[in-house]
Design a protein around this motif. Structure first.
Motif, short mmCIF file in Angstrom:
data_model
loop_
_atom_site.label_atom_id
_atom_site.label_comp_id
_atom_site.label_asym_id
_atom_site.label_seq_id
_atom_site.Cartn_x
_atom_site.Cartn_y
_atom_site.Cartn_z
N GLN A 111 0.84 -1.20 0.00
CA GLN A 111 0.00 0.00 0.00
C GLN A 111 0.88 1.25 0.00
O GLN A 111 1.70 1.43 0.87
CB GLN A 111 -0.91 0.01 1.23
N GLN B 207 1.65 5.05 0.55
CA GLN B 207 1.12 6.07 1.45
C GLN B 207 2.09 7.24 1.59
O GLN B 207 3.29 7.05 1.75
CB GLN B 207 0.85 5.47 2.82
N VAL C 189 2.29 10.68 3.98
CA VAL C 189 1.68 11.28 5.16
C VAL C 189 2.38 12.59 5.48
O VAL C 189 3.59 12.61 5.75
CB VAL C 189 1.76 10.33 6.37
N CYS D 238 6.85 15.20 4.96
CA CYS D 238 6.07 14.19 4.26
C CYS D 238 6.87 12.89 4.27
O CYS D 238 8.02 12.86 3.80
CB CYS D 238 5.79 14.62 2.82
N SER E 8 5.79 5.75 2.35
CA SER E 8 5.94 4.34 2.70
C SER E 8 5.21 3.47 1.69
O SER E 8 4.37 3.95 0.94
CB SER E 8 5.40 4.08 4.10
N GLY E 9 5.52 2.22 1.69
CA GLY E 9 4.84 1.28 0.81
C GLY E 9 5.63 0.90 -0.42
O GLY E 9 5.39 -0.10 -1.04
N TYR F 75 1.11 9.88 -6.85
CA TYR F 75 0.76 9.59 -5.46
C TYR F 75 0.59 10.89 -4.69
O TYR F 75 1.37 11.83 -4.87
CB TYR F 75 1.85 8.73 -4.81
N GLY G 264 -0.62 12.72 -0.73
CA GLY G 264 -0.99 12.62 0.67
C GLY G 264 -2.35 13.22 0.91
O GLY G 264 -3.00 13.74 -0.01
N GLN G 265 -2.78 13.17 2.16
CA GLN G 265 -4.11 13.67 2.53
C GLN G 265 -4.14 15.17 2.81
O GLN G 265 -5.20 15.77 2.86
CB GLN G 265 -4.64 12.91 3.74
#
Length: 122
Positions: free
Chosen positions: A1, A3, A5, A22, A25-26, A111, A113-114
């Protein structure tokens, strides 16, 4: 997955500083360029800064040039945005993003982040 963050957002007075981070990972992002974008209320998301996988090349939006600095961690899976001399117009949700090659175009990033909120009070 996969990610990404973000962290480090918050409330700061005009003229102050914040450092966003930031963590990826994954998968191995050490060979990916990473960028920061932001979206202010009622506005479209815009480019802020980007850095190559090696950290050897950076690019900035004119609005933040000289005030913000993007950098990568030693493990290359992290990227930071040091923000100095903050202005109320810097208030936005800040997003980090990753893609294979450095770009200022958000539609080219794979990709995301939130996001983390940055609020600069006057």
């Amino acid at each position: 997955q996969v990610q990404l963050v973000e962290s480090g957002g918050g409330l700061v007075q005009a003229g102050g500083s914040l450092r966003l981070s930031c963590a990826a990972s994954g998968r191995t992002f050490s060979s990916y360029a990473m960028g920061w974008f932001r979206q202010a209320p009622g506005k479209e998301r815009e480019f802020v800064a980007a850095i190559t996988w090696s950290g050897g090349s950076t690019v900035y939006a004119d609005s933040v040039k000289g005030r913000f600095t993007i950098s990568r961690g030693n493990a290359k899976n992290t990227v930071s945005l040091q923000m100095n001399s903050l202005k109320p117009e810097d208030t936005a949700v800040y997003y980090c993003a990753a893609r294979r090659y450095i770009s200022q175009r958000q539609d080219e990033y794979d990709y995301w982040g939130q996001g983390t909120q940055v609020t600069v009070s006057s």
